[in-house]
Scaffold this motif. Structure first.
Motif, short mmCIF file in Angstrom:
data_model
loop_
_atom_site.label_atom_id
_atom_site.label_comp_id
_atom_site.label_asym_id
_atom_site.label_seq_id
_atom_site.Cartn_x
_atom_site.Cartn_y
_atom_site.Cartn_z
N TYR A 233 7.56 2.97 -6.19
CA TYR A 233 8.39 4.53 -6.92
C TYR A 233 10.47 2.52 -6.60
O TYR A 233 10.63 2.63 -7.75
N TYR A 234 10.48 1.87 -5.83
CA TYR A 234 11.64 0.69 -6.09
C TYR A 234 11.11 -0.03 -7.00
O TYR A 234 12.07 -1.03 -6.89
N GLY A 235 10.08 -0.56 -7.22
CA GLY A 235 9.35 -1.22 -8.48
C GLY A 235 9.49 -3.02 -7.94
O GLY A 235 9.91 -2.88 -6.83
N LEU A 236 9.06 -3.83 -9.00
CA LEU A 236 9.56 -4.98 -8.65
C LEU A 236 8.70 -5.90 -6.99
O LEU A 236 7.49 -5.28 -7.13
N GLU A 237 9.84 -6.11 -6.09
CA GLU A 237 8.66 -6.46 -4.58
C GLU A 237 7.93 -5.71 -4.60
O GLU A 237 6.87 -5.88 -4.11
N TYR A 238 8.95 -4.47 -4.02
CA TYR A 238 8.13 -3.55 -3.36
C TYR A 238 6.58 -3.11 -4.12
O TYR A 238 6.18 -2.59 -3.29
N LYS A 239 7.05 -2.86 -5.62
CA LYS A 239 6.03 -2.65 -6.04
C LYS A 239 4.70 -3.34 -6.13
O LYS A 239 3.31 -2.92 -5.84
N TYR A 240 5.57 -4.30 -6.36
CA TYR A 240 3.60 -5.80 -6.06
C TYR A 240 3.11 -5.53 -4.91
O TYR A 240 1.95 -5.51 -5.12
N ILE A 241 3.73 -5.92 -4.02
CA ILE A 241 3.41 -5.65 -3.13
C ILE A 241 3.20 -5.28 -2.34
O ILE A 241 1.33 -5.31 -1.16
N THR A 242 3.19 -3.56 -2.53
CA THR A 242 2.53 -2.60 -1.90
C THR A 242 1.52 -2.38 -2.42
O THR A 242 -0.22 -2.35 -1.27
N LEU A 243 1.26 -2.89 -3.75
CA LEU A 243 -0.50 -3.04 -4.71
C LEU A 243 -1.66 -4.09 -3.86
O LEU A 243 -2.34 -3.53 -3.93
N HIS A 244 -0.90 -5.00 -3.19
CA HIS A 244 -1.12 -5.84 -2.48
C HIS A 244 -1.79 -6.05 -1.37
O HIS A 244 -2.54 -5.19 -1.26
N ILE A 245 -0.78 -5.12 -0.73
CA ILE A 245 -1.28 -4.52 0.42
C ILE A 245 -2.64 -3.36 0.76
O ILE A 245 -3.58 -3.03 1.60
N ILE A 246 -2.10 -1.87 -0.26
CA ILE A 246 -3.44 -1.77 -0.42
C ILE A 246 -4.75 -1.77 -0.61
O ILE A 246 -5.49 -0.93 -1.59
N GLY A 247 -4.32 -3.32 -1.48
CA GLY A 247 -5.71 -3.56 -1.64
C GLY A 247 -6.12 -3.70 -3.92
O GLY A 247 -7.33 -3.58 -4.18
N LYS A 248 -5.05 -3.02 -3.96
CA LYS A 248 -5.14 -3.21 -5.59
C LYS A 248 -4.96 -4.19 -6.86
O LYS A 248 -4.93 -4.39 -7.51
N LEU A 249 -4.58 -5.44 -6.02
CA LEU A 249 -4.03 -6.85 -6.07
C LEU A 249 -4.56 -7.90 -5.16
O LEU A 249 -4.46 -7.89 -4.14
N LYS A 250 -5.29 -8.75 -5.87
CA LYS A 250 -4.75 -9.52 -4.74
C LYS A 250 -3.87 -10.55 -4.76
O LYS A 250 -2.82 -10.65 -5.56
N TYR A 251 -4.06 -11.86 -4.11
CA TYR A 251 -2.33 -12.46 -3.39
C TYR A 251 -2.29 -12.85 -4.80
O TYR A 251 -1.24 -12.63 -5.38
N ASN A 252 -2.90 -13.53 -5.35
CA ASN A 252 -1.75 -14.35 -6.42
C ASN A 252 -1.62 -13.60 -7.65
O ASN A 252 -1.22 -13.88 -8.47
N GLU A 253 -2.39 -13.06 -7.46
CA GLU A 253 -2.56 -11.65 -8.91
C GLU A 253 -1.29 -11.38 -8.85
O GLU A 253 -0.57 -10.79 -9.55
N MET A 254 -0.98 -10.57 -7.24
CA MET A 254 0.80 -9.91 -6.69
C MET A 254 1.45 -11.04 -7.18
O MET A 254 2.87 -10.19 -8.51
N VAL A 255 1.74 -12.15 -6.71
CA VAL A 255 2.26 -13.13 -7.04
C VAL A 255 2.93 -13.88 -8.65
O VAL A 255 4.13 -13.40 -8.98
N ASP A 256 1.44 -13.54 -8.83
CA ASP A 256 2.14 -13.88 -11.10
C ASP A 256 2.70 -12.68 -11.55
O ASP A 256 3.59 -13.07 -12.28
N GLN A 257 1.97 -11.71 -11.33
CA GLN A 257 2.47 -10.07 -11.34
C GLN A 257 3.78 -10.18 -11.30
O GLN A 257 4.75 -9.85 -12.23
N LEU A 258 4.10 -9.98 -10.17
CA LEU A 258 5.52 -10.16 -9.43
C LEU A 258 6.95 -11.00 -10.32
O LEU A 258 7.98 -10.82 -11.00
N GLU A 259 6.56 -12.49 -10.57
CA GLU A 259 7.25 -12.90 -10.81
C GLU A 259 7.34 -12.96 -12.50
O GLU A 259 8.49 -12.67 -12.62
N ILE A 260 6.08 -12.54 -13.22
CA ILE A 260 6.64 -12.17 -14.97
C ILE A 260 7.40 -10.77 -14.32
O ILE A 260 8.51 -11.22 -15.43
#
Length: 303
Positions: A233-260
């Motif tokens: 819900y909080y977006g940005l860092e908390y959205k993409y890192i949570t998606l990584h932790i729960i297995g929906k994004l690989k690390y590099n995907e998370m970093v790239d999408q979060l940076e964008i």
């Protein structure tokens, strides 16, 4: 004695506005009121960029307000922010000091600079159920149908879009008494940072924060029982890192999408501040590249 009631320091993420505000507060023997929609939450430190070390200037702790006032997982809103701001403002001014508002959450900042009358909107479970399966694009389209709504650029997750629709629907159907506001004569300072420097600083800062343990911070909050959707819900860092932790994004995907996403967010922030100027607020822009002493002298000359 200043002719102003408030100094506001605004600018996009990574522009250095917090450091500038703290150094200015040091010079004026003043205090900071945060204008950030996520720094209100405890434990969400690295991801929200609290940078509390900035609040120590020449060995002196600069007092700050509206940081760490709610628990992670809560849903804080603009109505609550405005009321909390007025309480902090009165506390500071009652002690004879000129408050410094600092933040990049455009809607929150503008709500006090423009004295928007707001309504405390309750949760509409039936509406939320109706909207829960719609995409962010669909929700944004619904949101744009409410002519009286001016904050759709502040929405970057489906949950926040649903809340914005909920507010718009409620205010459309319930002509109720709005919050009492204070008309402030504010000196508004904008930190003007060029696009390439801003992008470089955002990218460098993201990697630094990952090295400092931002993923562990999010994991620690989840380990306390906060549901993933509540952090998303909080977006940005908390959205993409949570998606990584729960297995929906690989690390590099998370970093790239979060940076964008952060780059896009900074662009939206600048669009918002330019919009504030069109809505009648005068912003004095100061070049990011100037030495801090010059920036502060320029601000003091305007007081």
């Amino acid at each position: 004695m200043s002719k102003y009631d408030l100094i506001a320091i605004v600018g996009p993420t990574a522009s250095g506005k917090t450091s500038l505000a703290c150094k200015l507060a040091y010079e004026l023997n003043s205090e900071i009121i945060s204008g950030d929609s996520r720094q209100v939450y405890r434990q969400m430190d690295i991801g929200t960029g609290k940078d509390l070390s900035d609040y120590i200037v020449e060995g002196r702790q600069i007092p700050y307000h509206l940081i760490d006032i709610r628990e992670a997982g809560d849903k804080y809103n603009i109505f609550e922010y405005q009321q909390d701001f007025y309480r902090a403002y009165k506390d500071i001014t009652d002690r004879g000091k000129l408050p410094v508002l600092c933040g990049g959450s455009g809607l929150y900042v503008e709500s006090v600079l423009k004295s928007y009358p707001l309504v405390n909107v309750p949760e509409n479970k039936e509406l939320r159920k109706k909207l829960q399966d719609k995409s962010l694009n669909e929700l944004t389209l619904i949101l744009s149908s409410y002519k009286n709504l001016h904050n759709k650029t502040d929405v970057d997750t489906a949950q926040r879009a649903i809340r914005a629709i909920e507010i718009a629907e409620y205010t459309l159907l319930h002509p109720v008494e709005a919050s009492k506001t204070i008309n402030l004569n504010s000196l508004i300072i904008g930190v003007d940072i060029d696009r390439e420097t801003r992008r470089r600083r955002i990218s460098d800062r993201l990697r630094t924060r990952l090295e400092e343990g931002m993923i562990a911070e999010v994991q620690g909050i989840l380990d306390q029982g906060i549901q993933p959707e509540d952090l998303i819900y909080y977006g940005l860092e908390y959205k993409y890192i949570t998606l990584h932790i729960i297995g929906k994004l690989k690390y590099n995907e998370m970093v790239d999408q979060l940076e964008i996403a952060i780059h896009q967010f900074a662009k939206r922030q600048m669009t918002w501040f330019r919009g504030m100027e069109k809505r009648g607020l005068s912003i004095h822009w100061i070049n990011h590249n100037l030495p801090d002493a010059e920036k502060i002298n320029s601000i003091k000359a305007l007081l």
